[in-house]
Design an enzyme around this catalytic site. Sequence first.
Site, PDB file in Angstrom:
ATOM      1  N   GLU A 237      -7.537  -3.464 -14.509  1.00 41.82           N
ATOM      2  CA  GLU A 237      -6.828  -4.740 -14.795  1.00 41.82           C
ATOM      3  C   GLU A 237      -5.328  -4.573 -14.616  1.00 41.82           C
ATOM      4  O   GLU A 237      -4.539  -5.170 -15.362  1.00 41.82           O
ATOM      5  CB  GLU A 237      -7.106  -5.229 -16.219  1.00 41.82           C
ATOM      6  CG  GLU A 237      -8.515  -5.624 -16.508  1.00 41.82           C
ATOM      7  CD  GLU A 237      -9.078  -6.610 -15.523  1.00 41.82           C
ATOM      8  OE1 GLU A 237      -8.286  -7.349 -14.900  1.00 41.82           O
ATOM      9  OE2 GLU A 237     -10.304  -6.628 -15.367  1.00 41.82           O
TER      10      GLU A 237
HETATM   11  C1  FAD Z   1     -13.969   2.555 -13.623  1.00 42.12           C
HETATM   12  C2  FAD Z   1     -13.179   1.547 -12.857  1.00 42.12           C
HETATM   13  C3  FAD Z   1     -13.548   0.218 -12.901  1.00 42.12           C
HETATM   14  C4  FAD Z   1     -12.840  -0.723 -12.152  1.00 42.12           C
HETATM   15  N1  FAD Z   1     -13.273  -2.026 -12.115  1.00 42.12           N
HETATM   16  C5  FAD Z   1     -12.735  -2.866 -11.194  1.00 42.12           C
HETATM   17  C6  FAD Z   1     -13.305  -4.160 -10.960  1.00 42.12           C
HETATM   18  O1  FAD Z   1     -14.255  -4.561 -11.620  1.00 42.12           O
HETATM   19  N2  FAD Z   1     -12.770  -4.923  -9.981  1.00 42.12           N
HETATM   20  C7  FAD Z   1     -11.717  -4.514  -9.219  1.00 42.12           C
HETATM   21  O2  FAD Z   1     -11.298  -5.243  -8.343  1.00 42.12           O
HETATM   22  N3  FAD Z   1     -11.135  -3.315  -9.439  1.00 42.12           N
HETATM   23  C8  FAD Z   1     -11.629  -2.482 -10.393  1.00 42.12           C
HETATM   24  N4  FAD Z   1     -11.078  -1.248 -10.591  1.00 42.12           N
HETATM   25  C9  FAD Z   1      -9.901  -0.870  -9.831  1.00 42.12           C
HETATM   26  C10 FAD Z   1      -8.638  -0.822 -10.674  1.00 42.12           C
HETATM   27  O3  FAD Z   1      -8.280  -2.113 -11.095  1.00 42.12           O
HETATM   28  C11 FAD Z   1      -7.554  -0.130  -9.813  1.00 42.12           C
HETATM   29  O4  FAD Z   1      -7.917   1.234  -9.723  1.00 42.12           O
HETATM   30  C12 FAD Z   1      -6.171  -0.293 -10.404  1.00 42.12           C
HETATM   31  O5  FAD Z   1      -5.749  -1.640 -10.323  1.00 42.12           O
HETATM   32  C13 FAD Z   1      -5.134   0.569  -9.688  1.00 42.12           C
HETATM   33  O6  FAD Z   1      -5.259   0.472  -8.291  1.00 42.12           O
HETATM   34  P1  FAD Z   1      -5.356   1.797  -7.423  1.00 42.12           P
HETATM   35  O7  FAD Z   1      -6.416   2.642  -8.000  1.00 42.12           O
HETATM   36  O8  FAD Z   1      -5.466   1.425  -6.006  1.00 42.12           O
HETATM   37  O9  FAD Z   1      -3.970   2.533  -7.668  1.00 42.12           O
HETATM   38  P2  FAD Z   1      -2.604   2.302  -6.866  1.00 42.12           P
HETATM   39  O10 FAD Z   1      -2.346   0.874  -6.662  1.00 42.12           O
HETATM   40  O11 FAD Z   1      -2.623   3.188  -5.682  1.00 42.12           O
HETATM   41  O12 FAD Z   1      -1.555   2.834  -7.932  1.00 42.12           O
HETATM   42  C14 FAD Z   1      -1.438   4.223  -8.249  1.00 42.12           C
HETATM   43  C15 FAD Z   1      -0.443   4.383  -9.370  1.00 42.12           C
HETATM   44  O13 FAD Z   1       0.831   3.935  -8.938  1.00 42.12           O
HETATM   45  C16 FAD Z   1       1.352   2.957  -9.815  1.00 42.12           C
HETATM   46  N5  FAD Z   1       2.051   1.931  -9.020  1.00 42.12           N
HETATM   47  C17 FAD Z   1       1.579   1.229  -7.981  1.00 42.12           C
HETATM   48  N6  FAD Z   1       2.520   0.388  -7.521  1.00 42.12           N
HETATM   49  C18 FAD Z   1       3.614   0.560  -8.277  1.00 42.12           C
HETATM   50  C19 FAD Z   1       4.918  -0.013  -8.317  1.00 42.12           C
HETATM   51  N7  FAD Z   1       5.285  -0.958  -7.460  1.00 42.12           N
HETATM   52  N8  FAD Z   1       5.775   0.428  -9.265  1.00 42.12           N
HETATM   53  C20 FAD Z   1       5.418   1.375 -10.144  1.00 42.12           C
HETATM   54  N9  FAD Z   1       4.209   1.956 -10.151  1.00 42.12           N
HETATM   55  C21 FAD Z   1       3.318   1.549  -9.244  1.00 42.12           C
HETATM   56  C22 FAD Z   1       0.180   2.384 -10.570  1.00 42.12           C
HETATM   57  O14 FAD Z   1       0.577   1.969 -11.859  1.00 42.12           O
HETATM   58  C23 FAD Z   1      -0.775   3.575 -10.623  1.00 42.12           C
HETATM   59  O15 FAD Z   1      -0.497   4.357 -11.750  1.00 42.12           O
HETATM   60  C24 FAD Z   1     -11.724  -0.311 -11.374  1.00 42.12           C
HETATM   61  C25 FAD Z   1     -11.339   1.029 -11.385  1.00 42.12           C
HETATM   62  C26 FAD Z   1     -12.066   1.957 -12.077  1.00 42.12           C
HETATM   63  C27 FAD Z   1     -11.658   3.403 -12.006  1.00 42.12           C
END
Ligand code: FAD
Length: 593
Positions: free
Chosen positions: A435
């Site tokens: 989220e």
């Molecule tokens: C168990 C699980 C259940 C999930 N359920 C769902 C679901 O039901 N539906 C769905 O769509 N997704 C789901 N997700 C996905 C989840 O919402 C994403 O993993 C999350 O939003 C982060 O995206 P990412 O993993 O691509 O990380 P990235 O976007 O690559 O980010 C990596 C890190 O960098 C930081 N970051 C990124 N951009 C910036 C910025 N501009 N400034 C500062 N920091 C930044 C983030 O805070 C994070 O710590 C789920 C994930 C898991 C592991």
Amino acid sequence: MPSYTPPVKDLQFVLHDVLNVTGSETPGYDELEADFTSAILEEAGKLTSGVLAPLNTVGDKEGCRLENGVVYTPKGFKEAFAQVKEGGWPGLDMPEQYGGQNMPYVIGTAVGEMFSAANQAFTMYQGLTHGAASAILAHGTDAQKDTYLPKMVACDWTGTMNLTEPHCGTDLGLMRTKAAPQDDGSYKITGQKIFISSGEHDMADNIIHLVLAKIEGGPEGIKGVSLFIVPKFMVNEDGSLGERNGVAVGSIEEKMGIHGNSTCVMNYDGATGFLLGEEHKGMRAMFTMMNEARVGVGMQGLAQADVAYQNALEYAKDRLQGRAVTGAEAPDKPADPLIVHPDIRRSLMDQKSFAEGARAFILWGATMIDAAHRAGDKDADGLVSLLTPVIKGFLTDQGYDMTVKAQQIYGGHGYIEEWGMSQFTRDARIAMIYEGANGVQALDLVGRKLAQDGGKHVMAFFDLVKGFIKDNAGQDADYDAAFLDPLKAASKDLQQAGMYFMQNGMKNPNHALAGSNDFMHMFGHVCLGLMWARMGLAATKALKDGTGDAAFFETKLATGRYYMARQLPATALHLTRIQSGADTVMALEAANF
Ligand SMILES: Cc1cc2nc3c(=O)[nH]c(=O)nc-3n(C[C@H](O)[C@H](O)[C@H](O)COP(=O)(O)OP(=O)(O)OC[C@H]3O[C@@H](n4cnc5c(N)ncnc54)[C@H](O)[C@@H]3O)c2cc1C
């Protein structure tokens, strides 16, 4: 095996003594008499402690399994889901028109805390369905509402949200999933979504996926994203299920926690989708779901902290190690229980004061959501929108920390799976990530929410704190010193941090963003400080009036005093960090790390 005791008495205290729900003008609140809410909470409590909590360890150990395109949930989940549906719990706060009970969201939230604490992985199946149904309710056509909502409100069909793709999570403008318009007004959806919670499972007849995709030829980036309803099985005109749609689970993830919830790779291969809301306004529609989901995820932080605390407390009373420094407290036993030691006390008080403060914060937030939705209160809407990243980010960061503290009380046994404490920590961890990861919540708070509507909502928050202090000062010197003075100091720190951003953020936005995480945390502390001041006031009043359970109110006051003395002053450290700006944060070249 860990146990769970539903905190019905404390929920009742917050609803009635602190928030005075029946005194509110929000439609539907006049029905929330104490006997009525107590009956609901007791009933939900029985289900959560008797049925869902025992399945928590089962879900963790067994996990979900994928066989020939079917995801099987852990043993007992299906039967428990049937019981939850039979009790009408998923539709508690949904409109009667679609089979719900139309109760205020605050009641759904109080019940939701118990569900999440008892079994987070299980509760996510209905939680995501609730969010998807809310998005359809807010943005769907009448025909879409009639087709999907009765089944979703009953949880006969469950829902999902599909945003994340392999190359994009936070930055959804990079999305590649495509939507091709068809002559009949539908779209063909093609692409891959990953990490989709409850994406496929064996507990519902149909799964309604809400999928973000880009309509071919639309604007670039986030402005070209639209939201679609993509059912697993097509729905015939008469409501019966038709052919299988072009969406299938590709695999399920092995993960750190919430093993009982299926986290799926979903492949869309020309699947039929129906536009939800307007073209290219998908993020707006999805945000209906995400804002609700963010408050729900904040609640997961509280819920895991509370259940972990409950078990740590029992252990601390039971486990004999060492003697109290001030003399033996259990001289008839070979050693004193852990709870005699000040450092164990500190940890337990951190946990208890967090959980009770967070509970009040979430329920207060829920009353604002009700005021916004049921009474069209724009100020409440603005304030809860400001506080949503705080609820999500602060409560899940802190909630996780509290599960670690609870685990620590078990010493080595906390690290051994047999005791079940590691599950709380592992399950709580995801709430900091999904989220919108917490770093992004802080970014949202500082980069967007502070300045929203010309800063009107943050000013309203400060006025509210100031007004509370002014209205209640001078009646009880002990209360003023223990509650109002620390709240005033912490609120001043928060204001100074806001001033720092205003003066320096324009010149160099790094100065604001380098302090965003600290700001989110100091904001969270001030909110919990406000909640404790409100709870302290209610307890002081009850003790003066001689009404109710004096021991409960004394305990409440002692817990509040602890929070104000030992937790709230964290705002000073956060302020110092914020005021140091971005220079030290950004000093190194990437190559020099
Ligand atoms: C168990 C699980 C259940 C999930 N359920 C769902 C679901 O039901 N539906 C769905 O769509 N997704 C789901 N997700 C996905 C989840 O919402 C994403 O993993 C999350 O939003 C982060 O995206 P990412 O993993 O691509 O990380 P990235 O976007 O690559 O980010 C990596 C890190 O960098 C930081 N970051 C990124 N951009 C910036 C910025 N501009 N400034 C500062 N920091 C930044 C983030 O805070 C994070 O710590 C789920 C994930 C898991 C592991």
